[in-house]
Enzyme design. Structure first.
Site, mmCIF file in Angstrom:
data_model
loop_
_atom_site.group_PDB
_atom_site.id
_atom_site.type_symbol
_atom_site.label_atom_id
_atom_site.label_comp_id
_atom_site.label_asym_id
_atom_site.label_seq_id
_atom_site.Cartn_x
_atom_site.Cartn_y
_atom_site.Cartn_z
ATOM 1 N N LYS A 141 0.845 -1.198 0.000
ATOM 2 C CA LYS A 141 0.000 0.000 0.000
ATOM 3 C C LYS A 141 0.879 1.247 0.000
ATOM 4 C CE LYS A 141 -4.009 -1.722 2.629
ATOM 5 N NZ LYS A 141 -5.017 -1.488 1.586
ATOM 6 N N ARG A 149 -10.608 -11.312 1.486
ATOM 7 C CA ARG A 149 -11.513 -12.303 0.882
ATOM 8 C C ARG A 149 -10.928 -13.717 0.948
ATOM 9 N NH1 ARG A 149 -11.569 -8.965 -4.603
ATOM 10 N NH2 ARG A 149 -11.148 -7.371 -3.057
#
Ligand code: BES
Ligand code: ZN
Ligand code: ZN
Length: 480
Positions: free
Chosen positions: A258, A332
């Site tokens: 990130k 996920r």
């Protein structure tokens, strides 16, 4: 400190007596002629505005040293919560060490909505995460003046507020002090009469095929843990509810690192899992008559020589393979394992999950509303109703078969991101859906609401984790 709950009677001595102004009326406040005049003046000042406060010094004329009035404004699903929050913050600002709140008298039905709001607003607003500060926030003690017949409602409401605070307290912990092992020991500390806790650690996760969790967790020396909490408040044969929550104790993005700005906020990537801790705690405290299973996949997502990579193909708990296209879409993967495990092991009535899953959710809905996605319309209708009651706003996003195509991979059964930026929140949910066979399931993406991200959050959400969703699920479970 727990809230002192007392019956309203002859006025007791207090530093600050607080009352709600509804319309231009206050119920139950007995004063003398002089103070009465001051009260009328204050009511005018408040002008029917929700949360506006006014202080009256009684100069020793009555047993309360001061009176604090707060406007309720238009009665909504949140007005008493907001007003109680504002009055509590005002009390703290004034510097009293205790204050009393007079609960307005209304019929049983209105009281059963109003009293929880008042307790939640007061307790939730005064919470402060100051464990790491030398100088702690002074917090005044609260006394609630409420009729005997409604005192149980008040006590139950406090258990709910305490569960929210417990959730926030874990969620606010810094990532150096809160690793997956920490989440596991906190879960274990919940195990008392009525709650069973088991932990599945790295070697066993690997052996039992939790490929999502082991892949995401392999880049960190803080090993992955799968927490399983069982609260059996229902009858033996009754199918349970399975609650799943993402607990990434820190999300750097991994190899798909990130950007640096605001990366510190990714300590809040464990908020979904923390919700489950709070909900299970409340279920036991409230003795909810349901069987409830909490499943918390916890990992740290770090870059390193052992990290999983874009291009990897991994095998999930349900046997399906997933192509990794971005290691920052890690939530996920661990959730797919947990959802499939929950469905297979417990054959639940329904599965409910919480996750700070996608930045796209903030783009779509901002910081006041959570995304809700489901494979079962009835479940969505129920949660819409409960979200109205708890004022935790949700908005349903669609998930039809067209979206399922967006996660098809050329080389594996599914891929861990959609195409470009399109429908990011939905494609993430599509991935979760592909892990579930047939159970009614509802997913809440709390990326925008799990912690305060705007300059002016609601007054009962102090800076940091909010515990959004805890009250919602407790209200749902109580209603089943
Ligand atoms: N934890 C993040 C999502 C997130 C971002 C929550 C900002 C709250 C605030 C999640 O793991 C993530 O990074 N998702 C990616 C997915 C993408 C790579 C497909 C995202 O949203 O950018
Ligand atoms: Zn991520
Ligand atoms: Zn994440």
């Amino acid at each position: 400190m727990p809230v002192k709950i007392k019956s309203p009677g002859p006025m007791a001595a207090t530093q600050l007596l607080c009352a709600f102004v509804i319309g231009s009326k206050i119920s139950g406040l007995e004063t003398d002629a002089v103070i009465s005049k001051a009260v009328k003046q204050s009511i005018k000042e408040i002008g029917g505005k929700t949360g506006k406060t006014s202080v009256i010094n009684t100069l020793g004329r009555i047993k309360a040293q001061r009176i604090l009035l707060v406007g309720v404004g238009k009665i909504t699903n949140d007005s008493f919560r907001l007003a109680a929050a504002k009055l509590s913050l005002k009390a703290r600002e004034i510097g009293v060490s205790e204050f009393s709140i007079m609960v307005p008298e209304t019929d049983k039905q209105d009281s059963s909505m109003m009293i929880p709001q008042i307790i939640e607003g007061a307790k939730m607003s005064l919470y402060a995460f100051d464990d790491y500060k030398v100088k702690k926030q002074d917090t005044p003690d609260i006394t609630l003046l409420v009729a005997g017949s409604m005192q149980k409602t008040a006590r139950d409401a406090e258990k709910v507020a305490d569960a929210v605070i417990f959730t926030r307290q874990v969620a606010n912990m810094p990532p150096n002090d809160c690793t997956p092992s920490t989440i596991a020991s906190i879960a274990k500390s919940l195990a008392k009469t009525g709650i069973k806790c088991s932990i599945i650690s790295k070697a066993e996760l690997k052996k039992r095929g939790f490929g999502g969790m082991t892949a995401v967790g392999q880049g960190s020396k803080n090993e992955p843990k799968l927490v399983v909490l069982e609260y059996m408040g229902g009858s033996k044969g009754q199918k349970p509810f399975v609650l799943v929550g993402k607990a990434v104790t820190f999300d750097t993005g991994g190899i798909s690192l990130k950007p640096g700005s605001n990366m510190d906020q990714m300590k809040f990537d464990k908020c979904g899992g923390c919700n489950i801790l709070g909900i299970i705690k409340a279920a036991a405290d409230l003795k909810i008559k349901q069987n409830i299973i909490g499943i918390i996949p916890s990992v740290e997502n770090m870059p390193g020589s052992e990290s999983y990579r874009p291009g990897d193909i991994i095998k999930l708990y349900n046997g399906k393979t997933a192509e990794i296209l971005n290691t920052d879409a890690e939530g996920r993967l661990i959730l797919a394992d947990a959802l499939a495990f929950g469905e297979k092991k417990y054959s639940p009535k329904a599965i409910i999950d919480f996750a700070t899953l996608t930045g796209a959710c903030i783009v779509a809905l901002g910081n006041e509303v959570a995304a809700m996605i489901t494979n079962d319309k009835k479940l969505a209708d129920k949660f819409r109703t409960h979200s109205q009651r708890t004022a935790e706003d949700v908005w349903e996003l669609p998930l039809n078969d067209n979206y399922m195509k967006m996660i098809e991979s050329k080389v594996a059964d599914v891929k861990n991101m959609g195409t470009g930026k399109a429908a990011g929140t939905i494609t993430a949910a599509a991935f979760l859906k592909s892990a579930i066979e047939k159970t009614p399931w509802i997913h809440f993406d709390i990326a925008g609401v799990a912690w305060t991200q705007t300059p002016k959050p609601k007054p009962y959400n102090p800076s940091g984790a909010t515990g959004f969703g805890v009250r919602l699920v407790i209200d749902y479970l109580k209603g089943q």
